[in-house]
Design a protein around this motif. Sequence first.
Motif, PDB file in Angstrom:
ATOM      1  N   VAL A   1       9.986  36.524  49.980  1.00 31.01           N
ATOM      2  CA  VAL A   1      11.450  36.540  49.934  1.00 31.01           C
ATOM      3  C   VAL A   1      12.030  35.477  50.866  1.00 31.01           C
ATOM      4  O   VAL A   1      12.975  34.764  50.506  1.00 31.01           O
ATOM      5  CB  VAL A   1      11.989  37.948  50.286  1.00 31.01           C
ATOM      6  N   VAL A   2      11.469  35.340  52.068  1.00 29.62           N
ATOM      7  CA  VAL A   2      11.955  34.323  53.006  1.00 29.62           C
ATOM      8  C   VAL A   2      11.737  32.920  52.442  1.00 29.62           C
ATOM      9  O   VAL A   2      12.629  32.062  52.522  1.00 29.62           O
ATOM     10  CB  VAL A   2      11.260  34.477  54.380  1.00 29.62           C
ATOM     11  N   ILE A   3      10.584  32.671  51.854  1.00 30.34           N
ATOM     12  CA  ILE A   3      10.308  31.350  51.282  1.00 30.34           C
ATOM     13  C   ILE A   3      11.251  31.052  50.118  1.00 30.34           C
ATOM     14  O   ILE A   3      11.797  29.948  50.008  1.00 30.34           O
ATOM     15  CB  ILE A   3       8.836  31.242  50.849  1.00 30.34           C
ATOM     16  N   VAL A   4      11.471  32.031  49.250  1.00 31.64           N
ATOM     17  CA  VAL A   4      12.383  31.833  48.115  1.00 31.64           C
ATOM     18  C   VAL A   4      13.802  31.590  48.615  1.00 31.64           C
ATOM     19  O   VAL A   4      14.515  30.712  48.100  1.00 31.64           O
ATOM     20  CB  VAL A   4      12.317  33.033  47.149  1.00 31.64           C
ATOM     21  N   ALA A   5      14.239  32.336  49.629  1.00 31.71           N
ATOM     22  CA  ALA A   5      15.584  32.136  50.183  1.00 31.71           C
ATOM     23  C   ALA A   5      15.709  30.747  50.793  1.00 31.71           C
ATOM     24  O   ALA A   5      16.740  30.077  50.626  1.00 31.71           O
ATOM     25  CB  ALA A   5      15.896  33.204  51.223  1.00 31.71           C
ATOM     26  N   ALA A   6      14.676  30.304  51.499  1.00 30.97           N
ATOM     27  CA  ALA A   6      14.708  28.973  52.096  1.00 30.97           C
ATOM     28  C   ALA A   6      14.795  27.901  51.010  1.00 30.97           C
ATOM     29  O   ALA A   6      15.542  26.917  51.155  1.00 30.97           O
ATOM     30  CB  ALA A   6      13.479  28.755  52.969  1.00 30.97           C
ATOM     31  N   LEU A   7      14.035  28.071  49.940  1.00 32.35           N
ATOM     32  CA  LEU A   7      14.090  27.101  48.842  1.00 32.35           C
ATOM     33  C   LEU A   7      15.446  27.130  48.137  1.00 32.35           C
ATOM     34  O   LEU A   7      15.971  26.090  47.746  1.00 32.35           O
ATOM     35  CB  LEU A   7      12.968  27.369  47.843  1.00 32.35           C
ATOM     36  N   ALA A   8      16.001  28.324  47.979  1.00 35.24           N
ATOM     37  CA  ALA A   8      17.290  28.439  47.299  1.00 35.24           C
ATOM     38  C   ALA A   8      18.423  27.836  48.133  1.00 35.24           C
ATOM     39  O   ALA A   8      19.392  27.306  47.581  1.00 35.24           O
ATOM     40  CB  ALA A   8      17.589  29.898  46.990  1.00 35.24           C
ATOM     41  N   LEU A   9      18.298  27.903  49.449  1.00 34.77           N
ATOM     42  CA  LEU A   9      19.368  27.433  50.325  1.00 34.77           C
ATOM     43  C   LEU A   9      19.064  26.071  50.953  1.00 34.77           C
ATOM     44  O   LEU A   9      19.704  25.679  51.923  1.00 34.77           O
ATOM     45  CB  LEU A   9      19.621  28.461  51.429  1.00 34.77           C
TER      46      LEU A   9
ATOM     47  N   HIS B   1      19.776  23.149  50.121  1.00 34.56           N
ATOM     48  CA  HIS B   1      20.874  22.183  50.069  1.00 34.56           C
ATOM     49  C   HIS B   1      22.094  22.668  50.843  1.00 34.56           C
ATOM     50  O   HIS B   1      23.049  21.928  51.001  1.00 34.56           O
ATOM     51  CB  HIS B   1      21.268  21.888  48.623  1.00 34.56           C
ATOM     52  N   HIS B   2      22.064  23.904  51.294  1.00 36.81           N
ATOM     53  CA  HIS B   2      23.163  24.485  52.077  1.00 36.81           C
ATOM     54  C   HIS B   2      22.624  24.793  53.470  1.00 36.81           C
ATOM     55  O   HIS B   2      22.267  25.924  53.786  1.00 36.81           O
ATOM     56  CB  HIS B   2      23.689  25.750  51.407  1.00 36.81           C
TER      57      HIS B   2
ATOM     58  N   GLY C   1      21.546  28.310  55.196  1.00 35.64           N
ATOM     59  CA  GLY C   1      20.108  28.475  55.389  1.00 35.64           C
ATOM     60  C   GLY C   1      19.757  28.818  56.818  1.00 35.64           C
ATOM     61  O   GLY C   1      18.880  29.646  57.077  1.00 35.64           O
ATOM     62  N   PHE C   2      20.442  28.184  57.778  1.00 33.46           N
ATOM     63  CA  PHE C   2      20.181  28.467  59.183  1.00 33.46           C
ATOM     64  C   PHE C   2      20.598  29.870  59.580  1.00 33.46           C
ATOM     65  O   PHE C   2      20.134  30.400  60.586  1.00 33.46           O
ATOM     66  CB  PHE C   2      20.894  27.454  60.088  1.00 33.46           C
TER      67      PHE C   2
END
Length: 72
Positions: free
Chosen positions: A32-40, A42-43, A47-48
Amino acid sequence: MTATKRAIAAFGKFWWEFLVGDTPGLLVGTIVVIVAALALRHHRTAGFIVVPLIAGVALALSIFRGRKTDRS
């Protein structure tokens, strides 16, 4: 069972035990953390903020679950 099938089965069992082990929740949290990082990716600002929060929640849930099973 042929030697090739046994080797493939042993390889799969190794990776299952290595990645999942006793706590499948950690694997799910990590994904879930990896997917969230990939999804964000560009933002940066979101993301931070979001990725560390998700990681913290996953860690807290893992600790809570570990403490709950330790008391028995």
